[in-house]
Structure formats: C-alpha cells, structure tokens
Design a protein around this motif. Structure first.
Motif, short mmCIF file in Angstrom:
data_model
loop_
_atom_site.label_atom_id
_atom_site.label_comp_id
_atom_site.label_asym_id
_atom_site.label_seq_id
_atom_site.Cartn_x
_atom_site.Cartn_y
_atom_site.Cartn_z
N ASN A 92 0.83 -1.19 0.00
CA ASN A 92 0.00 0.00 0.00
C ASN A 92 0.88 1.25 0.00
OD1 ASN A 92 -1.47 2.26 1.70
ND2 ASN A 92 -3.08 0.95 0.84
N MET A 93 0.68 2.10 -1.01
CA MET A 93 1.50 3.30 -1.16
C MET A 93 1.38 4.22 0.04
SD MET A 93 3.57 5.17 -3.03
CE MET A 93 3.46 4.68 -4.75
N TYR A 94 0.16 4.44 0.53
CA TYR A 94 -0.04 5.34 1.66
C TYR A 94 0.67 4.83 2.90
CZ TYR A 94 -2.40 7.75 5.50
OH TYR A 94 -2.65 8.47 6.62
N MET A 95 0.55 3.54 3.18
CA MET A 95 1.21 2.96 4.35
C MET A 95 2.72 3.05 4.22
SD MET A 95 -0.96 2.09 6.63
CE MET A 95 0.13 1.08 7.63
N ALA A 96 3.22 2.81 3.01
CA ALA A 96 4.67 2.84 2.79
C ALA A 96 5.22 4.25 3.01
CB ALA A 96 5.00 2.36 1.38
N SER A 105 14.79 2.70 14.83
CA SER A 105 14.04 3.61 13.97
C SER A 105 14.49 3.52 12.52
CB SER A 105 14.20 5.05 14.48
OG SER A 105 15.58 5.39 14.60
N VAL A 106 15.78 3.27 12.29
CA VAL A 106 16.28 3.10 10.92
C VAL A 106 15.71 1.82 10.31
CG1 VAL A 106 18.34 2.74 9.51
CG2 VAL A 106 18.37 4.42 11.34
N GLN A 107 15.52 0.79 11.16
CA GLN A 107 14.90 -0.44 10.67
C GLN A 107 13.47 -0.17 10.21
OE1 GLN A 107 17.42 -2.38 10.21
NE2 GLN A 107 17.09 -4.09 11.59
N MET A 108 12.76 0.63 10.99
CA MET A 108 11.40 1.00 10.61
C MET A 108 11.40 1.78 9.29
SD MET A 108 8.67 3.35 12.73
CE MET A 108 7.08 3.78 12.02
N LEU A 109 12.33 2.72 9.17
CA LEU A 109 12.48 3.48 7.93
C LEU A 109 12.75 2.55 6.76
CD1 LEU A 109 13.01 6.04 6.21
CD2 LEU A 109 15.33 6.09 7.16
N ALA A 110 13.60 1.55 6.97
CA ALA A 110 13.96 0.62 5.90
C ALA A 110 12.76 -0.19 5.44
CB ALA A 110 15.07 -0.31 6.38
N PHE A 111 11.91 -0.63 6.37
CA PHE A 111 10.70 -1.36 5.98
C PHE A 111 9.81 -0.49 5.11
CE2 PHE A 111 11.64 -4.32 9.53
CZ PHE A 111 11.45 -5.51 8.86
N GLY A 112 9.72 0.79 5.44
CA GLY A 112 8.91 1.70 4.63
C GLY A 112 9.49 1.92 3.25
N VAL A 113 10.81 2.16 3.18
CA VAL A 113 11.47 2.40 1.90
C VAL A 113 11.36 1.18 0.99
CG1 VAL A 113 13.71 2.75 0.79
CG2 VAL A 113 13.06 4.14 2.77
N ILE A 114 11.61 0.00 1.55
CA ILE A 114 11.54 -1.24 0.75
C ILE A 114 10.13 -1.47 0.24
CG2 ILE A 114 11.74 -3.75 0.88
CD1 ILE A 114 14.05 -3.24 2.93
N SER A 115 9.13 -1.28 1.11
CA SER A 115 7.74 -1.44 0.68
C SER A 115 7.41 -0.46 -0.43
CB SER A 115 6.79 -1.22 1.88
OG SER A 115 7.02 -2.18 2.89
N LEU A 116 7.89 0.76 -0.32
CA LEU A 116 7.63 1.78 -1.34
C LEU A 116 8.25 1.39 -2.67
CD1 LEU A 116 6.43 4.62 -1.80
CD2 LEU A 116 8.67 5.57 -1.18
N LEU A 117 9.47 0.88 -2.65
CA LEU A 117 10.16 0.52 -3.89
C LEU A 117 9.54 -0.70 -4.57
CD1 LEU A 117 13.88 1.00 -2.76
CD2 LEU A 117 12.51 2.50 -4.21
#
Length: 333
Positions: free
Chosen positions: A202-206, A239-251
């Motif tokens: 989901n783009m919004y969640m990412a 927090s960087v791990q959380m950021l990484a999950f978001g970036v990966i999901s977005l990509l």
C-alpha cells in the motif's frame, strides 16, 4: 518475471551498493547541531536502508525456489554456497593475512581463522547473514502477511536491544553477532511474501512508514549522541529499521515496478547492480589501500566518488582480463 522487472531491481541494487560504499566512506565534517549536520545525519540514516534492501530482494527472487524436498533443499544450499561463500573466502583472504601480521599467540590465530571461515572479517558478515537466511528459506516461504508483520516487529525489537547494548555499554560485539538473521529476517520475509503473493504494498502505508521512521531516526540519533557523545550515533538503530521497511515497501509498489524504463544512463547503474556482490566484498580493501598510501580527502562526496568509481573500474577490468571460469570465484557474473 519479465526482463523489465529484473533491470528495475538491478537498478535498485546499483543504487544500494552506492549507498553501502557511501556509508563506509562517510566523513562527518559538520557540527551535529547545525542544519548541515542534521541534514547529513538524516541522509546517513536513509543510507541505512541499503543493506536491508539487499536482504529483501534476495527473499523476493527466492520466493518460488523449489526447496520442498530434502534433495532440492540440499542442492539449493550447495549451489548458493558456491556462488557466495567461495567468493567470500577469496576476498576475505587479504584481511586474514593482514590480521595474522599482528597475531602474537595461538588464541589470536585461532580466533582470526575462525572469523575468516565464518564471515567475521571486515564487512563480510553479510555473506554469513545471507547463508543463515537461505537455511531458513523453506519456512520463510510459508509466512503470510500477519507473520511478515510479526517478523518485522521482531527484527526492530532485536535491533533496539542491540542498540541498548552498543550505546550504553563498552561491550564489543562483532558484526556477525548483532547483524545476524534475527536483525534482518523481517526483510527477507517481506521480500519473499511480496514476490510469492504478487501483492503491491500500500503506497499510503509505505510513505507514512518512511516519513515516521525517518523523523524518528534523526531524533533517535541525536538522543544517543547526547547520551554518549563517543558512540557511533549514526549506526544501527530500531528507527532506521522502521524506515527501511517503509522504503523497501515503497520501492516494491507497482507505481515503481511497472513504470520503470531502462535508459542509457540507468544501464550503467543496472550493470553496477548486477555486480553488487564483488563490489561489496572488494570496496573495503580498496579503501584500506587508499588510506595506506595517504589518500585522505576532507569531503565525504570526494571520498565516496573515488572509492566507488575505482572499485567499479577494477571489477570491470577483471571481467575483461580474467577467464570466465575464474570470475565466479570472485562473485563476478
């Protein structure tokens, strides 16, 4: 999988290996309290997504790998060991020899030899990490969306625990200990799930996860800097791990995977991505050599550009002068 999608992920791997080299060549020459310092900290935290991306994309491409029988599972592990473990031993040999120059007793000798064979020298922990995840592939292929979320929370929690150890104590932990599979298994599961289910995140969640994670990463960095000024305050953090999950999901969203177009410019980065393994294993040796001969730039971008471009050129030359039968032992495709 179409060729278009493969080139997209090669492009991302090219950017990711550029980011990994940027992490290891970093020169933080701005006061942390300034706008420039805050910007550098934010950028450095974003680069922390690079290694998790490599883990996720490994899971993505192995999502449908046949490991259902004992024979298939054994063949898979043996083939992967040939592809990544043997090159690790080749690129790790110079580090072992350098360490042996300073060995003064049998205990130190045994320790260095053990670290050599287990991926504990320099940054070769990543090879040990990937092998650990390969071993768990039959189980990871079975996880559903709920389990992916649980494993993501687990990885973030493990990272938080290691952060407490790293920032509040003087206990030294080798990379192969705190950068092992518990820290990264969530990314492997995420990539495997996306590849198997063919669902687009989901783009919004990412985007929301990226935004929140990025802000928290900067705040956490400055908290640890204030708590312990001598610590590696820009290192591994929850927090960087959380950021990484978001970036990966977005990509991995279809917005990017479907609309990607390969051009002459991106083709170069795609080639770099296809050779990300040998670049990863060799760039620290190149950086060590440059420092040995007195190369000490004051700017981060200069340090990064010289190391990265020289390493890419070095790998390119190897592909041209070495016989094809030798290249796999260096991890070169």
């Amino acid at each position: 999988m179409t060729k278009k999608r493969i080139t997209y992920y090669d492009f991302l791997k090219g950017l990711a290996i550029m980011g990994v080299v940027a992490i290891h060549t970093m020169i933080f020459n701005a006061a942390p309290s300034t706008i420039a310092g805050c910007g550098l900290a934010a950028f450095r935290n974003l680069l922390g997504c690079c290694v998790p991306f490599f883990v996720a994309v490994s899971g993505f491409f192995l999502c449908n790998k046949n490991v259902n029988s004992k024979l298939a599972y054994k063949d898979f592990l043996v083939s992967r060991l040939r592809v990544i473990y043997l090159p690790m031993l080749v690129w790790g040999l110079p580090w072992l020899l350098l360490n042996l120059l300073h060995v003064q007793n049998f205990g130190a000798l045994a320790y260095n030899v053990f670290m050599y064979f287990t991926g504990g020298l320099s940054i070769l922990y990543f090879i040990a990490l990937i092998i650990e995840l390969y071993v768990q592939l039959p189980v990871i292929q079975l996880v559903n969306k709920r389990m992916v979320i649980c494993l993501a929370i687990f990885s973030i929690s493990v990272t938080f625990g290691w952060s407490l150890v790293n920032y509040t104590t003087h206990l030294y932990m080798p990379l192969i200990v705190y950068c092992s599979f518990p820290t990264y298994i969530g990314y492997f599961a995420l990539g495997c799930f996306i590849g198997r289910s063919r669902l687009s995140p989901n783009m919004y969640m990412a985007v929301s996860t990226v935004t929140i994670g990025w802000v928290l990463s900067v705040l956490e960095s400055y908290y640890w800097l204030d708590f312990n000024p001598s610590s590696n305050w820009l290192g591994l953090k929850a927090s960087v791990q959380m950021l990484a999950f978001g970036v990966i999901s977005l990509l991995f969203t279809k917005t990017f995977t479907i609309n990607y177009k390969s051009t002459r410019c991106t083709h170069i980065i795609e080639w770099v991505g296809s050779q990300s393994m040998p670049i990863y294993m060799s760039h620290m040796l190149l950086l060590f050599t440059l420092r040995l001969i007195g190369f000490a730039p004051s700017l981060w971008v200069t340090n990064w550009a010289v190391v990265f471009l020289l390493d890419v050129f070095f790998i390119f030359i190897l592909t041209k002068i070495l016989p094809n039968r030798i290249l796999p032992y260096l991890g070169i495709r």
